[in-house]
Design a protein around this motif. Structure first.
Motif, PDB file in Angstrom:
ATOM      1  N   UNK A 173      -3.664  11.149  18.547  1.00 30.00           N
ATOM      2  CA  UNK A 173      -4.215  11.644  17.212  1.00 30.00           C
ATOM      3  C   UNK A 173      -3.544  11.645  15.946  1.00 30.00           C
ATOM      4  N   UNK A 174      -2.355  11.958  16.454  1.00 30.91           N
ATOM      5  CA  UNK A 174      -1.187  12.068  15.158  1.00 30.91           C
ATOM      6  C   UNK A 174      -0.820  10.486  14.649  1.00 30.91           C
ATOM      7  N   UNK A 175      -0.850   9.580  15.600  1.00 24.58           N
ATOM      8  CA  UNK A 175      -0.727   8.141  15.234  1.00 24.58           C
ATOM      9  C   UNK A 175      -1.755   7.558  14.529  1.00 24.58           C
ATOM     10  N   UNK A 176      -3.011   8.087  14.828  1.00 31.36           N
ATOM     11  CA  UNK A 176      -4.345   7.338  14.402  1.00 31.36           C
ATOM     12  C   UNK A 176      -4.328   7.997  12.954  1.00 31.36           C
ATOM     13  N   UNK A 177      -3.947   9.428  12.867  1.00 30.16           N
ATOM     14  CA  UNK A 177      -3.820  10.005  11.222  1.00 30.16           C
ATOM     15  C   UNK A 177      -2.980   9.295  10.513  1.00 30.16           C
ATOM     16  N   UNK A 178      -1.844   8.969  10.953  1.00 30.12           N
ATOM     17  CA  UNK A 178      -0.779   8.123  10.369  1.00 30.12           C
ATOM     18  C   UNK A 178      -1.297   6.867   9.649  1.00 30.12           C
ATOM     19  N   UNK A 179      -1.983   6.158  10.781  1.00 29.88           N
ATOM     20  CA  UNK A 179      -2.768   4.727  10.545  1.00 29.88           C
ATOM     21  C   UNK A 179      -3.627   4.843   9.517  1.00 29.88           C
ATOM     22  N   UNK A 180      -4.342   5.828   9.464  1.00 35.63           N
ATOM     23  CA  UNK A 180      -5.569   6.148   8.355  1.00 35.63           C
ATOM     24  C   UNK A 180      -4.540   6.168   7.228  1.00 35.63           C
ATOM     25  N   UNK A 181      -3.761   7.136   7.282  1.00 36.13           N
ATOM     26  CA  UNK A 181      -2.974   7.288   6.006  1.00 36.13           C
ATOM     27  C   UNK A 181      -2.322   6.032   5.192  1.00 36.13           C
ATOM     28  N   UNK A 182      -1.880   5.209   6.211  1.00 35.24           N
ATOM     29  CA  UNK A 182      -1.320   3.995   5.778  1.00 35.24           C
ATOM     30  C   UNK A 182      -2.614   3.050   5.041  1.00 35.24           C
ATOM     31  N   UNK A 183      -3.650   2.944   5.734  1.00 36.22           N
ATOM     32  CA  UNK A 183      -4.962   2.181   5.241  1.00 36.22           C
ATOM     33  C   UNK A 183      -5.260   2.972   3.977  1.00 36.22           C
ATOM     34  N   UNK A 184      -5.248   4.320   3.886  1.00 36.62           N
ATOM     35  CA  UNK A 184      -5.649   4.967   2.614  1.00 36.62           C
ATOM     36  C   UNK A 184      -4.731   4.392   1.466  1.00 36.62           C
ATOM     37  N   UNK A 185      -3.502   4.430   1.821  1.00 36.09           N
ATOM     38  CA  UNK A 185      -2.137   4.158   0.933  1.00 36.09           C
ATOM     39  C   UNK A 185      -2.588   2.527   0.350  1.00 36.09           C
ATOM     40  N   UNK A 186      -2.717   1.686   1.358  1.00 31.12           N
ATOM     41  CA  UNK A 186      -3.053   0.134   0.831  1.00 31.12           C
ATOM     42  C   UNK A 186      -4.257   0.393   0.115  1.00 31.12           C
ATOM     43  N   UNK A 187      -5.492   1.171   0.378  1.00 34.50           N
ATOM     44  CA  UNK A 187      -6.556   0.858  -0.602  1.00 34.50           C
ATOM     45  C   UNK A 187      -6.319   1.493  -1.795  1.00 34.50           C
ATOM     46  N   UNK A 188      -5.387   2.607  -1.710  1.00 34.60           N
ATOM     47  CA  UNK A 188      -4.858   3.171  -3.099  1.00 34.60           C
ATOM     48  C   UNK A 188      -4.173   2.052  -4.064  1.00 34.60           C
ATOM     49  N   UNK A 189      -3.306   1.407  -3.345  1.00 31.98           N
ATOM     50  CA  UNK A 189      -2.503   0.327  -4.114  1.00 31.98           C
ATOM     51  C   UNK A 189      -3.590  -0.722  -4.395  1.00 31.98           C
TER      52      UNK A 189
END
Length: 675
Positions: free
Chosen positions: A171-187
């Motif tokens: 679950x932690x890795x999934x959350x981190x992946x989501x954070x990375x995706x959201x970061x790329x989306x933000x960029x």
């Protein structure tokens, strides 16, 4: 709810149990929405209103579970407190029995029961609950119970901890992946916002440039509107120059030449008013060269077409329609800029067409000469009793032919009434083996001549106008057809030279008049001279033939004896039947009247017919004297002759026919009583 209150007042709660949850070992039920509360519709015997409730202590296990589930309602329940007088068993005792010996919660239980229960019937007390030997509190505090599918906390084993740890790491890795995706989306969104800002700036720049270009375009249009005509007057497009010099002569080439003509005319008009214009001075030589080049190409084009007219077996009308009339503006241009050359081209065309029509109609006239014709000579007159039937060809050699009738019109009048407007072809004329009268070759030759004359005059008027006047066009037409017209007159003379066929000559006269009317309808006055000349040939011959008939009847009258026969044998041979001369005269008169339905009183045939009628009447009167003093036989003879004539001409129409019918009707009536 009262269970929560009981749980909150317990002195020994489970250490791991959260304070906001209550658990029950009974399974959760959703079949009943009201739990232990029973409506008046379910128990009609109690007489309880829908808003009142009663606590049933003797319900089934499922009812108890529903009761426990419904006990988790919030304190803000919609149930209203009802105060009634209760006379049944003591509810505190019943509650103590259900809850066990624990007295600590008596007060709260009593208070909750008093607030939520209004009345309990005896039937409610008969229900039994099976809690496995546990009280409600014990049941609520049991570790094996669960509420809403959530288990009670208990110590975990090592294996369970490792398994849960892996789950939480995933679950932690999934959350981190989501954070990375959201970061790329933000960029990406930041970059998109920056790009939008750049595009917006570019759009503003383009709008400013577009506004500036629109202003410049409007300014250029204004300048072009003022300077365009001036620039066009002092310049020639290179495309126009190349088209005039090397382009194929077609409709577009004609339009270019027309433009050059317009420019040249405008230059001549403006040259005197713009002496200081350098552009006009430079344009003059160029326009002059273009005009000369166009004249040269027009000359070559028309010369080639005139040569094509001299080709054997060529149809001149096709060339006229496709290669001359489509480019008639070129001749006007040529006549305007080089009239001498235009006159030479015109003369070359006239000479060519003069030869063309003379040659074609000479061949056609030779074909018509091969048609066999009935020969009616001086023996075919009214006063000749020995009528010989002869047939001949139009040429000088005479051969025996089929019999003919010189006085009967018959079906010969169909030649005037036919709707066939096409002439007999040369091939059919040469192959025809039947024998005809003179009006057949006369009609075919003149019909072909009239059609070609109409086509040629229409072409001349369309092609050479307005360069030439209509009087000049008429002269050109006469020049072209003069040999052909002479050929037609020669043919007419040959047909009527030795004939005594009055009906045939009168038919030719009517055909000639029909051609005159047709030319008037077609508005071709140039051929009137030919038709008038033909009429001048036909009328005198008809007069001559009618005079020959009069002379023959007069000779027949003179040959009659002056005295009646004295012998009875000769008197016995006399008959009151109509004379053979009367039969011939009646048929001849019928033919003339049938062909003169629209004739006027001034026609020569009217005078000739009157003379012939007088001669016939004189002959019959003289012949009737042979009966001597027998007036009755004499008048019967005259009645029979005049009655025969009237019968023959009774179906004719027209002014002249009516006059003749009235005349012979009077003669018939005059001798009818005696007959």
């Amino acid at each position: 709810m009262w269970l929560d209150r009981l749980a909150g007042q317990s002195t020994s709660p489970a250490p791991s149990q959260p304070g906001s949850r209550s658990y029950s070992p009974a399974p959760r039920r959703t079949t009943s929405g009201l739990g232990p509360y029973i409506t008046s519709q379910q128990r009609p015997g109690l007489g309880i209103t829908p808003r009142s409730s009663s606590l049933s202590l003797a319900s089934s296990e499922s009812s108890a579970s529903s009761f426990l589930a419904s006990s988790k309602r919030a304190n803000g329940s919609t149930l209203k407190e009802s105060r009634t007088i209760y006379s049944g068993p003591d509810p505190i005792e019943i509650l103590s029995t259900v809850l066990g010996d624990d007295k600590q919660h008596e007060g709260s239980a009593t208070k909750a029961a008093a607030e939520s229960v209004s009345s309990i019937s005896a039937e409610d007390l008969q229900l039994e609950f099976d809690f496995g030997g546990l009280s409600i509190r014990e049941l609520a505090l049991s570790e094996e119970s669960a509420v809403d599918g959530v288990g009670v906390y208990r110590p975990q084993a090592a294996e369970e901890y490792d398994r849960d740890k892996a789950k939480f790491e995933d679950l932690h890795r999934s959350i981190q992946a989501c954070d990375e995706v959201l970061g790329s989306v933000e960029v990406n969104l930041d970059n998109f916002r920056n790009d939008l800002a750049t595009v917006s700036a570019d759009i503003e720049t383009l709008q400013a440039r577009s506004t500036a270009l629109n202003v410049r375009l409007e300014n250029r249009k204004s300048v072009e509107k003022g300077l365009g005509p001036v620039v066009e007057e002092i310049s020639v497009s290179p495309t126009v120059v190349s088209k005039v010099a090397d382009g194929h002569i077609d409709e577009s080439w004609v339009k270019v030449v027309a433009e050059i003509d317009k420019r040249a005319s405008s230059h001549k008009k403006n040259a005197s008013n713009a002496q200081g214009s350098k552009g006009l001075q430079d344009l003059g030589p160029l326009l002059e060269k273009l005009v000369l080049k166009a004249i040269e190409r027009i000359r070559d084009f028309f010369v080639s077409q005139i040569k094509a007219l001299r080709s054997p077996h060529i149809n001149a009308q096709i060339i006229q329609q496709q290669n001359f009339l489509k480019f008639r503006d070129l001749y006007s241009f040529l006549h305007k800029h080089h009239s001498a050359l235009a006159d030479e081209i015109c003369q070359a065309y006239l000479n060519t067409m003069r030869w063309y029509y003379a040659n074609q109609f000479a061949r056609y006239e030779n074909a018509l000469r091969k048609i066999k014709l009935h020969s009616l000579d001086k023996t075919d007159v009214l006063g000749n009793e020995d009528m010989s039937r002869k047939g001949t060809v139009l040429s000088s050699s005479k051969i025996a032919g089929p019999p003919h009738d010189a006085f009967n019109l018959g079906r010969r009048i169909d030649l005037l009434r036919t709707n066939n407007t096409s002439a007999l072809s040369s091939y059919l004329a040469e192959e025809d083996q039947s024998t005809h009268y003179l009006e057949v070759p006369f009609r075919n030759f003149n019909l072909a001549l009239i059609d070609n004359a109409t086509a040629e005059y229409t072409f001349l008027a369309s092609f050479f106008s307005p360069a030439l006047s209509y009087s000049a066009i008429s002269r050109h037409f006469t020049y072209i057809f003069d040999p052909t017209f002479q050929l037609g007159h020669t043919l007419t003379k040959t047909l009527i030279a030795d004939t005594y066929d009055a009906i045939g000559v009168l038919l030719a006269v009517r055909l000639n008049q029909h051609f005159q009317f047709e030319l008037q309808r077609r508005k071709v006055p140039a051929a009137d001279g030919y038709l008038n000349g033909t009429a001048m040939l036909l009328w005198p011959r008809l007069q001559f033939i009618m005079n020959a008939h009069c002379e023959s009847v007069r000779a027949l009258t003179s040959a009659l004896p002056t005295r009646p026969p004295t012998s009875k044998a000769e008197q016995g041979k006399l008959s009151a039947a109509p004379h053979v001369c009367t039969q011939r005269f009646g048929q001849l008169l019928h033919g003339i009247l049938a062909l003169s339905t629209e004739a006027g009183d001034d026609e020569p045939v009217v005078t000739s017919l009157g003379r012939l009628r007088s001669e016939v009447e004189a002959f019959l009167t003289r012949y009737s004297t042979a009966f001597g003093n027998d007036r009755r036989k004499r008048e019967r003879f005259l009645y029979n002759n005049y009655s025969l004539i009237l019968t023959i001409i009774s179906d004719t129409h027209g002014k002249l026919a009516v006059e003749e019918q009235e005349h012979f009707e009077g003669l018939k009536t005059a001798f009818q009583e005696a007959a």
